[in-house]
Write a protein that holds these residues in place. Structure first.
Motif, PDB file in Angstrom:
ATOM      1  N   GLY A 295     -50.074 -44.023  84.110  1.00 46.61           N
ATOM      2  CA  GLY A 295     -49.065 -43.616  85.075  1.00 46.61           C
ATOM      3  C   GLY A 295     -48.599 -42.193  84.847  1.00 46.61           C
ATOM      4  O   GLY A 295     -49.319 -41.353  84.331  1.00 46.61           O
ATOM      5  N   THR A 296     -47.381 -41.933  85.228  1.00 45.79           N
ATOM      6  CA  THR A 296     -46.817 -40.602  85.111  1.00 45.79           C
ATOM      7  C   THR A 296     -46.590 -40.254  83.651  1.00 45.79           C
ATOM      8  O   THR A 296     -45.965 -41.017  82.923  1.00 45.79           O
ATOM      9  CB  THR A 296     -45.466 -40.534  85.866  1.00 45.79           C
ATOM     10  N   PRO A 297     -47.101 -39.099  83.168  1.00 41.42           N
ATOM     11  CA  PRO A 297     -46.926 -38.733  81.758  1.00 41.42           C
ATOM     12  C   PRO A 297     -45.448 -38.583  81.383  1.00 41.42           C
ATOM     13  O   PRO A 297     -44.666 -38.029  82.138  1.00 41.42           O
ATOM     14  CB  PRO A 297     -47.635 -37.393  81.644  1.00 41.42           C
ATOM     15  N   GLY A 298     -45.096 -39.099  80.214  1.00 42.29           N
ATOM     16  CA  GLY A 298     -43.736 -38.953  79.711  1.00 42.29           C
ATOM     17  C   GLY A 298     -42.726 -39.886  80.343  1.00 42.29           C
ATOM     18  O   GLY A 298     -41.536 -39.768  80.114  1.00 42.29           O
ATOM     19  N   ARG A 299     -43.183 -40.811  81.161  1.00 45.06           N
ATOM     20  CA  ARG A 299     -42.263 -41.712  81.844  1.00 45.06           C
ATOM     21  C   ARG A 299     -42.644 -43.146  81.499  1.00 45.06           C
ATOM     22  O   ARG A 299     -43.803 -43.529  81.603  1.00 45.06           O
ATOM     23  CB  ARG A 299     -42.392 -41.489  83.345  1.00 45.06           C
ATOM     24  N   GLU A 300     -41.673 -43.933  81.080  1.00 38.50           N
ATOM     25  CA  GLU A 300     -41.996 -45.296  80.684  1.00 38.50           C
ATOM     26  C   GLU A 300     -42.273 -46.152  81.914  1.00 38.50           C
ATOM     27  O   GLU A 300     -41.737 -45.919  82.989  1.00 38.50           O
ATOM     28  CB  GLU A 300     -40.874 -45.913  79.852  1.00 38.50           C
ATOM     29  N   GLN A 301     -43.142 -47.127  81.732  1.00 39.19           N
ATOM     30  CA  GLN A 301     -43.550 -47.988  82.834  1.00 39.19           C
ATOM     31  C   GLN A 301     -42.498 -49.050  83.100  1.00 39.19           C
ATOM     32  O   GLN A 301     -41.854 -49.551  82.179  1.00 39.19           O
ATOM     33  CB  GLN A 301     -44.882 -48.662  82.497  1.00 39.19           C
ATOM     34  N   ALA A 302     -42.348 -49.397  84.374  1.00 38.10           N
ATOM     35  CA  ALA A 302     -41.452 -50.481  84.759  1.00 38.10           C
ATOM     36  C   ALA A 302     -42.146 -51.806  84.468  1.00 38.10           C
ATOM     37  O   ALA A 302     -43.375 -51.869  84.424  1.00 38.10           O
ATOM     38  CB  ALA A 302     -41.117 -50.373  86.238  1.00 38.10           C
ATOM     39  N   PRO A 303     -41.386 -52.865  84.265  1.00 39.02           N
ATOM     40  CA  PRO A 303     -42.019 -54.169  84.024  1.00 39.02           C
ATOM     41  C   PRO A 303     -42.775 -54.633  85.273  1.00 39.02           C
ATOM     42  O   PRO A 303     -42.400 -54.282  86.396  1.00 39.02           O
ATOM     43  CB  PRO A 303     -40.838 -55.091  83.715  1.00 39.02           C
ATOM     44  N   PRO A 304     -43.848 -55.393  85.093  1.00 45.27           N
ATOM     45  CA  PRO A 304     -44.621 -55.866  86.248  1.00 45.27           C
ATOM     46  C   PRO A 304     -43.766 -56.667  87.219  1.00 45.27           C
ATOM     47  O   PRO A 304     -42.929 -57.473  86.822  1.00 45.27           O
ATOM     48  CB  PRO A 304     -45.696 -56.754  85.625  1.00 45.27           C
ATOM     49  N   SER A 305     -43.970 -56.399  88.499  1.00 38.76           N
ATOM     50  CA  SER A 305     -43.269 -57.129  89.556  1.00 38.76           C
ATOM     51  C   SER A 305     -44.156 -57.137  90.787  1.00 38.76           C
ATOM     52  O   SER A 305     -45.229 -56.530  90.802  1.00 38.76           O
ATOM     53  CB  SER A 305     -41.920 -56.467  89.871  1.00 38.76           C
ATOM     54  N   THR A 306     -43.711 -57.807  91.825  1.00 38.69           N
ATOM     55  CA  THR A 306     -44.497 -57.863  93.059  1.00 38.69           C
ATOM     56  C   THR A 306     -44.286 -56.631  93.922  1.00 38.69           C
ATOM     57  O   THR A 306     -44.994 -56.438  94.900  1.00 38.69           O
ATOM     58  CB  THR A 306     -44.123 -59.112  93.873  1.00 38.69           C
ATOM     59  N   ASN A 307     -43.323 -55.796  93.577  1.00 36.02           N
ATOM     60  CA  ASN A 307     -42.989 -54.615  94.370  1.00 36.02           C
ATOM     61  C   ASN A 307     -43.596 -53.367  93.736  1.00 36.02           C
ATOM     62  O   ASN A 307     -43.385 -53.101  92.566  1.00 36.02           O
ATOM     63  CB  ASN A 307     -41.463 -54.477  94.467  1.00 36.02           C
ATOM     64  N   LEU A 308     -44.356 -52.592  94.528  1.00 34.56           N
ATOM     65  CA  LEU A 308     -44.974 -51.359  94.054  1.00 34.56           C
ATOM     66  C   LEU A 308     -44.291 -50.159  94.699  1.00 34.56           C
ATOM     67  O   LEU A 308     -43.932 -50.198  95.877  1.00 34.56           O
ATOM     68  CB  LEU A 308     -46.464 -51.317  94.404  1.00 34.56           C
ATOM     69  N   PHE A 309     -44.129 -49.097  93.917  1.00 32.48           N
ATOM     70  CA  PHE A 309     -43.633 -47.815  94.409  1.00 32.48           C
ATOM     71  C   PHE A 309     -44.849 -46.928  94.634  1.00 32.48           C
ATOM     72  O   PHE A 309     -45.662 -46.756  93.726  1.00 32.48           O
ATOM     73  CB  PHE A 309     -42.686 -47.194  93.377  1.00 32.48           C
ATOM     74  N   VAL A 310     -44.991 -46.391  95.826  1.00 31.48           N
ATOM     75  CA  VAL A 310     -46.138 -45.563  96.171  1.00 31.48           C
ATOM     76  C   VAL A 310     -45.630 -44.161  96.487  1.00 31.48           C
ATOM     77  O   VAL A 310     -44.814 -43.980  97.393  1.00 31.48           O
ATOM     78  CB  VAL A 310     -46.895 -46.133  97.388  1.00 31.48           C
ATOM     79  N   SER A 311     -46.102 -43.159  95.729  1.00 36.79           N
ATOM     80  CA  SER A 311     -45.670 -41.782  95.954  1.00 36.79           C
ATOM     81  C   SER A 311     -46.856 -40.918  96.334  1.00 36.79           C
ATOM     82  O   SER A 311     -48.007 -41.319  96.179  1.00 36.79           O
ATOM     83  CB  SER A 311     -44.991 -41.227  94.699  1.00 36.79           C
ATOM     84  N   GLY A 312     -46.572 -39.727  96.836  1.00 36.56           N
ATOM     85  CA  GLY A 312     -47.609 -38.791  97.235  1.00 36.56           C
ATOM     86  C   GLY A 312     -48.167 -39.052  98.615  1.00 36.56           C
ATOM     87  O   GLY A 312     -49.252 -38.585  98.949  1.00 36.56           O
ATOM     88  N   LEU A 313     -47.422 -39.792  99.434  1.00 41.36           N
ATOM     89  CA  LEU A 313     -47.909 -40.116 100.767  1.00 41.36           C
ATOM     90  C   LEU A 313     -47.887 -38.904 101.685  1.00 41.36           C
ATOM     91  O   LEU A 313     -47.008 -38.046 101.587  1.00 41.36           O
ATOM     92  CB  LEU A 313     -47.041 -41.208 101.398  1.00 41.36           C
ATOM     93  N   ASN A 314     -48.848 -38.863 102.582  1.00 40.66           N
ATOM     94  CA  ASN A 314     -48.870 -37.861 103.632  1.00 40.66           C
ATOM     95  C   ASN A 314     -47.632 -38.089 104.510  1.00 40.66           C
ATOM     96  O   ASN A 314     -47.240 -39.230 104.756  1.00 40.66           O
ATOM     97  CB  ASN A 314     -50.150 -38.035 104.463  1.00 40.66           C
ATOM     98  N   LYS A 315     -47.030 -37.019 104.982  1.00 44.61           N
ATOM     99  CA  LYS A 315     -45.804 -37.145 105.792  1.00 44.61           C
ATOM    100  C   LYS A 315     -46.059 -37.854 107.118  1.00 44.61           C
ATOM    101  O   LYS A 315     -45.132 -38.302 107.772  1.00 44.61           O
ATOM    102  CB  LYS A 315     -45.211 -35.760 106.065  1.00 44.61           C
ATOM    103  N   ARG A 316     -47.316 -37.951 107.510  1.00 43.32           N
ATOM    104  CA  ARG A 316     -47.647 -38.599 108.782  1.00 43.32           C
ATOM    105  C   ARG A 316     -48.214 -39.998 108.618  1.00 43.32           C
ATOM    106  O   ARG A 316     -48.681 -40.589 109.584  1.00 43.32           O
ATOM    107  CB  ARG A 316     -48.642 -37.734 109.546  1.00 43.32           C
ATOM    108  N   THR A 317     -48.188 -40.541 107.413  1.00 46.48           N
ATOM    109  CA  THR A 317     -48.690 -41.895 107.179  1.00 46.48           C
ATOM    110  C   THR A 317     -47.640 -42.906 107.614  1.00 46.48           C
ATOM    111  O   THR A 317     -46.526 -42.912 107.096  1.00 46.48           O
ATOM    112  CB  THR A 317     -49.012 -42.110 105.679  1.00 46.48           C
TER     113      THR A 317
END
Length: 156
Positions: free
Chosen positions: A45-67
């Motif tokens: 994942g993101t360097p230097g950032r601790e991972q969240a515990p597994p869950s059914t909800n995903l955070f998605v970043s870097g999306l195109n502004k038109r998606t």
């Protein structure tokens, strides 16, 4: 001819301050070396950032502004049953903020979706998927009174 080249090199060396030669030198033993990847984080994942515990909800970043949300759902549905997929938009303009959330029916499907879509292209942009962090608890709002003792929003 060789004498002329040597003289020109000596004059150039004298004209340039030492700091400039050091600045543009590529043979310096003090060259910049980036830190190893392992030292930056936990390797996932993101360097230097601790991972969240597994869950059914995903955070998605870097999306195109038109998606749109439908395209997000379609891309992640190949890894399991998507319960909800939404792209977060600005309240005023309605434009995408470049990130969103995808909720799966089970944690196993969410793991497949996270691994399958992290670092992949969607609408020409590289997206990153990780487990969503739980929303922090907010303290209840305090009584909004001003210095006159009146409520800031309406008089009582």
């Amino acid at each position: 001819m060789a004498l002329r080249v040597a003289a020109t090199a000596v004059m150039a060396a004298r004209a340039a301050p030492r700091g400039m030669m050091r600045l543009f030198s590529t043979t310096s033993p003090n060259s910049f070396m980036p830190p190893p990847i392992a030292a930056m984080g936990n390797g996932e994942g993101t360097p230097g950032r601790e991972q969240a515990p597994p869950s059914t909800n995903l955070f998605v970043s870097g999306l195109n502004k038109r998606t749109p949300s439908e395209k997000l759902r379609e891309a992640f549905s190949q890894f399991g049953q998507v319960v909800d997929a939404r792209v977060v938009t600005d309240r005023v303009t309605g434009y995408s903020k470049g990130f969103g959330f995808v909720r799966y029916a089970s944690i196993e499907e969410a793991e497949k979706g996270r691994v399958g879509m992290d670092g992949k292209f969607l609408d020409g942009w590289v997206i990153f998927a990780e487990y969503a962090r739980p929303r922090p608890e907010r303290p209840p709002p305090q009584n909004m009174t001003n210095s006159n003792g009146y409520n800031s929003y309406a008089r009582e």
